[in-house]
Design a protein around this motif. Structure first.
Motif, mmCIF file in Angstrom:
data_model
loop_
_atom_site.group_PDB
_atom_site.id
_atom_site.type_symbol
_atom_site.label_atom_id
_atom_site.label_comp_id
_atom_site.label_asym_id
_atom_site.label_seq_id
_atom_site.Cartn_x
_atom_site.Cartn_y
_atom_site.Cartn_z
ATOM 1 N N LEU A 8 0.927 -1.161 0.060
ATOM 2 C CA LEU A 8 -0.001 -0.241 0.313
ATOM 3 C C LEU A 8 0.977 0.946 0.319
ATOM 4 C CD1 LEU A 8 -2.625 -0.885 3.070
ATOM 5 C CD2 LEU A 8 -2.635 -0.774 0.503
ATOM 6 N N ALA A 14 -1.782 -4.613 1.270
ATOM 7 C CA ALA A 14 -3.124 -4.884 1.496
ATOM 8 C C ALA A 14 -3.569 -7.039 0.642
ATOM 9 C CB ALA A 14 -3.992 -3.964 0.789
ATOM 10 N N VAL A 132 -11.247 -7.062 0.836
ATOM 11 C CA VAL A 132 -9.693 -5.998 0.828
ATOM 12 C C VAL A 132 -9.441 -5.791 1.937
ATOM 13 C CG1 VAL A 132 -7.855 -5.222 -0.236
ATOM 14 C CG2 VAL A 132 -9.776 -5.636 -2.065
ATOM 15 N N LYS A 134 -7.407 -4.185 4.544
ATOM 16 C CA LYS A 134 -5.979 -3.074 4.579
ATOM 17 C C LYS A 134 -4.954 -2.876 5.842
ATOM 18 C CE LYS A 134 -8.046 -0.754 0.898
ATOM 19 N NZ LYS A 134 -8.572 0.564 0.192
ATOM 20 N N SER A 140 0.821 -4.633 9.789
ATOM 21 C CA SER A 140 2.155 -5.892 9.186
ATOM 22 C C SER A 140 2.206 -7.114 9.725
ATOM 23 C CB SER A 140 2.561 -5.352 7.667
ATOM 24 O OG SER A 140 1.257 -4.746 7.104
#
Length: 201
Positions: A8, A14, A132, A134, A140
């Motif tokens: 991203l 994502a 999706v 994100k 992450s």
């Protein structure tokens, strides 16, 4: 994007997930939380310092999955101790290291798994069906840690010790009861690999 992470702008990643994939990952993360268990201060929830100053265990866990998640720090599977004294010294060092580090390791693994569950719950609450997902850079990293732990846990259950074992699992017949676990292991590996690539890009 289906089935793999993409970067991203500004960091983060994502991935498109359908309802089944969301359900599988969430279920595995919940099972991981149950396996790791509550912290050592869980018996005294009114004392916020209880967990902070509690000593961890000094012996390796009995469960092979937990042994994979929390391995001995001073063991070397490729090199046997030269003497009983060296074996005892390794055991003592491992016990001391575990006593002071395992609680923090468990807390980190719990937080990563909870991060996965929270982000999936937020995704499910935002709409119907697949969507999706994100993630920020920090989210992450939590996902990366949780995916690694999930693969270690499944790999321990499948008794995977090296790359040759993975090759054998690819060739399992469809009727083998381990097949669903193998498919989950391989799928999570693909997600983990693309997430690593995304964070390094």
């Amino acid at each position: 994007m289906p089935g793999h992470f993409e970067p991203l702008p500004g960091g983060g990643a994502a991935v498109a997930l359908d309802e089944v994939e969301i359900s599988i990952i969430r279920s595995l993360a919940v099972q991981l939380l149950e396996l790791i268990g509550p912290g050592p201060g869980a018996d005294a929830p009114d004392d916020p310092l209880a967990e902070l100053f509690a000593d961890g265990p000094s012996e390796p866990p009995a469960d092979p999955v937990l042994r994979r998640l929390f391995p001995d720090a001073y063991s070397d599977p490729d090199k046997a101790p030269a003497s009983p004294a060296e074996a005892e010294q390794r055991r003592a060092h491992s016990a001391e290291f575990r006593r002071y580090t395992e609680n923090d390791l468990r807390a980190g693994k719990r937080e990563n798994a909870l991060g996965v569950i929270r982000s999936l719950d937020a995704l499910a609450a935002a709409g119907e069906g697949g969507a999706v997902l994100k993630l920020t850079r920090e989210e992450s990293r939590q996902w990366l840690g949780a995916l690694n732990d999930l693969r270690l846990a499944i790999g321990a259950r499948l008794e995977i010790t090296d790359e040759d074992d993975t090759d054998l699992l690819y060739r399992l017949p469809e009727e083998d009861p381990r097949k669903p676990m193998v498919l989950a292991y391989l799928w999570l590996g693909g997600l983990q690999e693309t997430l690593v690539a995304t964070l390094l890009s």
